[in-house]
Design a protein around this motif. Structure first.
Motif, PDB file in Angstrom:
ATOM      1  N   GLN A 121       0.829  -1.206   0.000  1.00 59.05           N
ATOM      2  CA  GLN A 121       0.000   0.000   0.000  1.00 59.05           C
ATOM      3  C   GLN A 121       0.866   1.260   0.000  1.00 59.05           C
ATOM      4  N   LEU A 122       2.018   1.189   0.686  1.00 61.13           N
ATOM      5  CA  LEU A 122       2.930   2.337   0.701  1.00 61.13           C
ATOM      6  C   LEU A 122       3.498   2.591  -0.695  1.00 61.13           C
ATOM      7  N   GLN A 123       3.832   1.544  -1.413  1.00 65.19           N
ATOM      8  CA  GLN A 123       4.359   1.709  -2.765  1.00 65.19           C
ATOM      9  C   GLN A 123       3.308   2.281  -3.716  1.00 65.19           C
ATOM     10  N   ILE A 124       2.092   1.734  -3.630  1.00 66.04           N
ATOM     11  CA  ILE A 124       1.037   2.198  -4.529  1.00 66.04           C
ATOM     12  C   ILE A 124       0.678   3.650  -4.241  1.00 66.04           C
ATOM     13  N   LEU A 185      -5.541 -11.268   1.957  1.00 65.97           N
ATOM     14  CA  LEU A 185      -6.710 -10.679   1.296  1.00 65.97           C
ATOM     15  C   LEU A 185      -6.494  -9.186   1.040  1.00 65.97           C
ATOM     16  N   ARG A 186      -5.831  -8.508   1.953  1.00 65.82           N
ATOM     17  CA  ARG A 186      -5.517  -7.087   1.742  1.00 65.82           C
ATOM     18  C   ARG A 186      -4.602  -6.914   0.537  1.00 65.82           C
ATOM     19  N   SER A 192      -5.833  -5.939  -6.965  1.00 63.88           N
ATOM     20  CA  SER A 192      -7.045  -5.861  -7.777  1.00 63.88           C
ATOM     21  C   SER A 192      -7.440  -4.409  -8.057  1.00 63.88           C
ATOM     22  N   ASN A 193      -7.345  -3.564  -7.045  1.00 62.09           N
ATOM     23  CA  ASN A 193      -7.674  -2.151  -7.241  1.00 62.09           C
ATOM     24  C   ASN A 193      -6.700  -1.485  -8.214  1.00 62.09           C
ATOM     25  N   ALA A 197      -7.663   0.098 -11.813  1.00 62.75           N
ATOM     26  CA  ALA A 197      -7.320   1.474 -12.187  1.00 62.75           C
ATOM     27  C   ALA A 197      -6.647   1.515 -13.559  1.00 62.75           C
ATOM     28  N   GLU A 198      -5.770   0.531 -13.829  1.00 62.58           N
ATOM     29  CA  GLU A 198      -5.132   0.472 -15.148  1.00 62.58           C
ATOM     30  C   GLU A 198      -6.160   0.190 -16.245  1.00 62.58           C
TER      31      GLU A 198
END
Length: 486
Positions: A121-124, A185-186, A192-193, A197-198
């Motif tokens: 999540q930090l990278q995204i 799952l996270r 998946s999100n 987005a792509e």
């Protein structure tokens, strides 16, 4: 003198009875011996009378001390009790350590999975840059690392004090597995999100490209209308005998080039060129050695111009227009001129790769199959390197393929130009044995003169002739019985 000696003898200290001491110890105890040096005085404080003797002590003297052994039965019972106690204790500790170790390992894997999810999540959050999401993800990652540090300390405490009954700050194995699955799952949700987005981004790009395509199609439609409106003006410039003769000369030039390459390949493959030329046009008396190359040139030219009088150049079976007939083709002339302009505006090699379903590609394939049949092809290329020169199809060999495509493009252009005339251009071929006529024929060698009373005969047609209205473009023929002048 005697008295003095007696006095001296009486004043000398009496030697200790060592043998008597050994006897007493031997009778009372079973002995065991130990060796040590005399300078280790602290170990000698055992209360043995031997060290308390009044005798002088000599440094570094080796002394033997005798210690009593405990009874054998008593020693065995004590050792058995100690071993039983140790085994019970080890079994209890081992059982306890396995449970704690399983729980600890499960907790470690759960925290690692949680850190992986937080770090992802930090990278995204960096692309695109979102400061708030970066702070949240960074805080979660640091929290998980701190928890891993706590588990490390728990492990150290377990190693130092495995018998401790204090409650450890870790949950059960099932709780750790649930936490690990939630972290996975996270991760899947984050990926998946990101993919969604792509996909949304690509959808936007597709929509923009569709709009651009519609604009280009509208622009092409306008240009097409302008092109059709200007065809009449272009006809005055293009549809002339001079232009047709120029395009015909270009077609003859490319045909000569391809024929030369083909003959060279046949020679390298070990072909008998005289025999091959005789199979094309039999029983021809060539004026000069080497003129058999005109037979091969005739074979290629007549093969390429076969079907020239048909509107579809032989690609269509029904409903084709004959250029030598009396049918009017004024309706088709504008279409042929449009195809001509489209073809000459592009490179033929690029056209084949860009549009693999075009009519020109079908024309190339058809003509290649007619000129170079499989038996001839395998014979020509069988002696070359398998990795470079053997043709799997007519597209495989560089120079051979390119020269053929250029020749086909020139003939295709000439055909479209011929059908742009109204009426269309006629094509004719001179039969063998016909008397030579300078009006409709031209000697292909270009260096032969006709004797005064001899009428030369046509051996074979090399390049067909054309008739545009009342103007005739001579057919190139090879003459028999002529005299060559160098």
């Amino acid at each position: 003198m005697t008295e003095t000696m007696d006095t001296t003898t009486s004043t000398t200290p009496k030697q200790p009875q060592i043998s008597e001491m050994f006897s007493k110890f031997a009778l009372a105890f079973k002995t065991k011996t130990f060796e040590f040096f005399a300078d280790e005085i602290s170990d000698a404080d055992e209360g043995f009378s031997l060290l308390d003797s009044a005798e002088d002590f000599i440094p570094d003297q080796k002394v033997i001390i005798l210690k009593p052994d405990q009874p054998l039965n008593q020693n065995q019972e004590l050792l058995a009790q100690q071993e039983l106690t140790v085994k019970k204790s080890e079994t209890q500790i081992k059982h306890l350590n396995i449970q704690l170790a399983n729980t600890l390992i499960s907790s470690v894997f759960a925290k690692v999975s949680s850190f992986e999810a937080s770090y992802l999540q930090l990278q995204i959050a960096h692309v695109p840059f979102n400061e708030e999401n970066i702070k949240v993800a960074d805080k979660a990652s640091v929290s998980v690392l701190q928890r891993l540090s706590d588990l490390k300390q728990v492990y150290r405490d377990m190693c130092k004090n495995p018998d401790s009954d204090d409650d450890l700050p870790i949950g059960s194995c099932l709780e750790a597995q649930v936490e690990e699955n939630q972290s996975k799952l996270r991760i899947l949700g984050t990926v998946s999100n990101s993919l969604q987005a792509e996909i949304d981004k690509k959808d936007c790009e597709v929509s923009a490209l569709k709009k651009k395509l519609i604009e280009v199609q509208k622009s092409n439609s306008l240009l097409s209308k302008r092109l059709l409106s200007s065809l009449n003006l272009n006809s005055e410039v293009l549809l002339t005998v001079k232009v047709f003769d120029s395009v015909l000369n270009d077609a003859c030039r490319t045909t000569h080039k391809f024929t030369k390459i083909l003959v060279d390949l046949m020679r390298k493959a070990g072909w008998d060129l005289d025999l091959a030329a005789n199979s094309v046009h039999s029983d021809v008396g060539y004026v000069k050695r080497g003129h058999n190359r005109y037979a091969f040139l005739s074979y290629v030219c007549l093969g390429m111009f076969k079907g020239f009088d048909l509107g579809g150049f032989g690609l269509e079976s029904d409903g084709e227009i004959l250029c030598n007939g009396h049918d009017s083709v004024s309706v088709k002339s504008n279409s042929a001129l449009k195809q001509l302009l489209e073809h000459v505006s592009s490179n033929p090699m690029e056209l084949l790769s860009r549009n693999p379903t075009c009519e020109f590609l079908r024309f190339c394939e058809k003509k290649y199959q007619e000129l170079i049949h499989p038996t001839m092809e395998s014979s020509i290329f069988s002696n070359f390197d398998q990795n470079e020169f053997v043709l799997n199809s007519w597209r495989s060999l560089g120079m051979f393929y390119e020269s053929f495509v250029n020749m086909a493009s020139s003939v295709w252009t000439l055909h479209k130009l011929a059908f742009s005339f109204d009426p269309v251009v006629d094509i004719f071929q001179v039969e063998r044995g016909v008397d030579f006529s300078m009006v409709y024929m031209e000697d292909v060698t270009g260096r032969c003169t006709m004797p005064g009373k001899t009428r030369l005969k046509v051996g074979f047609t090399v390049v067909p002739g054309f008739k545009i209205g009342r103007t005739a473009i001579q057919s190139q023929v090879y003459l028999c019985g002529s005299t060559c002048t160098e």
